[in-house]
Design a protein around this motif. Sequence first.
Motif, PDB file in Angstrom:
ATOM      1  N   GLU A   1       0.833  -1.210   0.000  1.00 51.65           N
ATOM      2  CA  GLU A   1       0.000   0.000   0.000  1.00 51.65           C
ATOM      3  C   GLU A   1       0.868   1.262   0.000  1.00 51.65           C
ATOM      4  O   GLU A   1       0.609   2.212  -0.751  1.00 51.65           O
ATOM      5  CB  GLU A   1      -0.920  -0.003   1.228  1.00 51.65           C
TER       6      GLU A   1
ATOM      7  N   ALA B   1       2.606   1.640  -3.353  1.00 49.93           N
ATOM      8  CA  ALA B   1       1.705   2.157  -4.389  1.00 49.93           C
ATOM      9  C   ALA B   1       1.574   3.674  -4.322  1.00 49.93           C
ATOM     10  O   ALA B   1       1.248   4.311  -5.333  1.00 49.93           O
ATOM     11  CB  ALA B   1       0.333   1.506  -4.257  1.00 49.93           C
ATOM     12  N   ARG B   2       1.833   4.245  -3.169  1.00 50.48           N
ATOM     13  CA  ARG B   2       1.725   5.705  -3.010  1.00 50.48           C
ATOM     14  C   ARG B   2       3.020   6.428  -3.371  1.00 50.48           C
ATOM     15  O   ARG B   2       2.972   7.589  -3.784  1.00 50.48           O
ATOM     16  CB  ARG B   2       1.323   6.036  -1.578  1.00 50.48           C
TER      17      ARG B   2
ATOM     18  N   PRO C   1       4.230   4.059  -7.699  1.00 48.86           N
ATOM     19  CA  PRO C   1       3.139   3.196  -8.170  1.00 48.86           C
ATOM     20  C   PRO C   1       3.460   2.371  -9.403  1.00 48.86           C
ATOM     21  O   PRO C   1       2.903   1.283  -9.578  1.00 48.86           O
ATOM     22  CB  PRO C   1       2.003   4.187  -8.451  1.00 48.86           C
ATOM     23  N   ASP C   2       4.360   2.859 -10.281  1.00 47.00           N
ATOM     24  CA  ASP C   2       4.611   2.114 -11.518  1.00 47.00           C
ATOM     25  C   ASP C   2       5.891   1.294 -11.461  1.00 47.00           C
ATOM     26  O   ASP C   2       6.269   0.650 -12.433  1.00 47.00           O
ATOM     27  CB  ASP C   2       4.638   3.069 -12.723  1.00 47.00           C
TER      28      ASP C   2
ATOM     29  N   SER D   1       7.462  -4.498  -8.511  1.00 50.28           N
ATOM     30  CA  SER D   1       6.778  -4.823  -7.262  1.00 50.28           C
ATOM     31  C   SER D   1       7.732  -5.395  -6.219  1.00 50.28           C
ATOM     32  O   SER D   1       8.866  -5.800  -6.518  1.00 50.28           O
ATOM     33  CB  SER D   1       5.678  -5.841  -7.536  1.00 50.28           C
TER      34      SER D   1
END
Length: 358
Positions: free
Chosen positions: A182, A185-186, A189-190, A193
Amino acid sequence: MDSELQHIADKVRSGRRIAAAEALALWRGAPLWLLGELADGRKRAVSGDKVYYNRNFHIEPTNRCVFNCRFCSYRRPKGDPEAWDYSMEEIEAIARAHAGQGMTEVHIVGGVHPDHDLDYYVEMIRRVKAILPEATVKAFTAIELSYMIRRAGLSLEEGLRRLREAGMEAIPGGGAEIFDEEIRARICPDKGSTAEWLAVHEAAHRLGIKTNATILYGHIEGVEHRIDHLDRLRALQDRTGGFNAFIPLKYRNYGNAMSEVGEVSVIEDLRMLAMSRIYLDNIPHVKAYWVMYGKATTELALAFGADDIDGTIDDTTKIYSMAGADDRRPRMTADEMRTIVRHAGLRAVERDTLYNEL
């Protein structure tokens, strides 16, 4: 000290592993002196009074990047006056400029370039290694590696084998940022992972390639996110044993999209270092990266669990200077590094990338 903290401290002193909930209680409740004592005890159990350094320099081939992380002060778009994209000949010239200087490590990281493929990076490593056969090439973050290998249509193992055959012998720890999905992602985000980062390092460890690990702390994450990050690293190290060192990286707020966040204090830096040493009981070395902390805080860090201060650098990295680090032209001689360690009451030991003492 309350009984819970006393119990946790006693576990650490006796060399036993603490759980995530205990780490959270210790991080939030322990005074700084206690964290320092516990971390220093853990450090001395691993490396005694030694503090490691090496003779290294960086090659940062480009600051163009397909990703646009909000915390990054390094990336520039094509055509920007501060963008660069070195030719292979320019990279060779940087390597040649450091030949004959006793360098034992070449550290290569940069942006994830939109146009360069795996063959390009294989050739880069071959050329650098041909000029500096005596130096270890430690190259590319897991995010760079995942991108170039995926583009080549290879498995991680196949891609890493190709790079290793060209002369890549170790992998740095960058790109980890924060593992909590989470928060990640902030702030990016791109970007690749958490699962990608961990998979690259696990694949490298299976092939016998040693790697480092990092965290980016001091932005919008909480202590619980830091512990989660350390916990995932500890679990991977339990499986593979492939991490050499952990490097906490402090968020610096100059010139990026998160500048309003501010920066954490030196006390918070010391708490982060100490808790890293206490929690990561299976990663042998904790590095206080002097380029990021500055020389004064680096000396302090040696009382809070750090047993490595990185290398001579020779003004070859811009990642932290572009983010507002105190030293805009980072370089230290081996004598200066030994002086910092001596002032901390410890013994400086020169190492190679794999922590063989020189």
